[in-house]
Design a protein around this motif. Structure first.
Motif: not given
Length: 302
Positions: A2-6, A29-31, A38-46
């Motif tokens: 599994r790969v996470l791509i910003g 994908v972080i979008s 996808k996940i959002t940058w806000g979700e990555l931080e929280s």
């Protein structure tokens, strides 16, 4: 895997996602926008890092955005869009109870000082000398993981040249004037033009995502993401004209580029570096498009 791509929805991100899925990997994908896969940058931080074996950051405001005037606000966006996203991913990896085995940042060859004679490999020493090399320095520094994490997570930096492909990057703005017969060299045309086909850049990233064979080094592995052939702007111009069967008789003077793009940004096109992918080739990566002719034929569909 599994790969996470910003920044996975951008030009290089789309190509990398296709390649990884073709190889049977899962991609998140972080979008900025939420959506399936996808996940959002806000979700990555929280919420922290989602489960993944590999992570890549490709996010950043387009340096060659023709709709943005070169000013302090744009420069601030260039820095923050790269450094803040890289920092967010590095912090999420460092805080994860099961960090990925590979963490890849794609930066740029702007760290190497333009020269008509010097040749740069991944081992070349460099210090910041202008705004874009300063950006690369801060960008790469923001990706560094704590030493405790690097025992299990391989850190990789890929310094990319101009990325050539059909659906974006440098070619998107170039093709129309060339089709109209208005293409020409930039300035003297003698300046080196470090480039790479988008498929090969995606391939180098996928190669870098493979699990480490031994205990990772505490410092990042650096690979130059450029084609193995050294070309000048004149050679690129003539080859593109030949592939398109169009004349290339309208050189663009330096002062025009400086006026239209801003001198700090025009330097990317008006000056260049001879960059060699020494370690990339030593690592066993095989290029699909090692020379301009094969790359440009694929891009323009001839």
């Amino acid at each position: 895997m599994r790969v996470l791509i910003g920044g996975g929805s951008g030009f290089v991100g789309r190509e990398l996602t296709l390649l990884l899925k073709h190889k049977g990997h899962e991609v998140t994908v972080i979008s900025r926008q939420p959506g399936p896969g996808k996940i959002t940058w806000g979700e990555l931080e929280s919420h922290g890092l989602p489960p993944c074996e590999g992570a890549v950051n490709l996010a950043g405001e387009n340096l060659m955005n023709p709709l943005r005037w070169w000013n302090e606000s744009y420069k601030k966006d260039l820095f923050s869009s790269r450094i803040d996203t890289t920092k967010s991913m590095a912090q999420a990896i460092a805080a994860s109870s099961s960090p990925p085995h590979s963490w890849v940042l794609v930066s740029g060859v702007a760290c190497y000082k333009p020269s008509l004679t010097a040749e740069y490999t991944e081992d070349s020493e460099w210090t910041p000398f202008d705004v874009l090399s300063k950006l690369v320095k801060e960008w790469e520094a923001s990706a560094l993981l704590p030493e405790t994490v690097t025992k299990n997570t391989k850190q990789v930096v890929i310094r990319s040249g101009a990325v050539l492909g059909r659906d974006g990057g440098a070619m998107k703005q170039m093709l129309l004037p060339f089709w109209l017969g208005l293409g020409g060299t930039l300035g003297s045309g003698r300046q080196p033009f470090p480039w790479i086909h988008v498929s090969d850049l995606a391939g180098i990233i996928a190669h870098a995502l493979e699990p480490p064979a031994a205990t990772p080094s505490p410092s990042p592995q650096v690979f130059n993401g450029v084609a193995p052939t050294l070309n000048t702007n004149l050679e690129f111009t003539k080859e593109l004209g030949r592939v398109l069967r169009r004349p290339t008789i309208f050189p663009v003077p330096g002062f025009v580029m400086n006026t239209v793009m801003g001198s700090e940004r025009a330097v990317v096109l008006m000056q260049g570096q001879k960059v060699l992918p020494k370690r990339t080739q030593e690592a066993g990566f095989e290029y699909k498009y090692p020379d301009l002719n094969s790359a440009l034929k694929e891009i323009v569909g001839t």
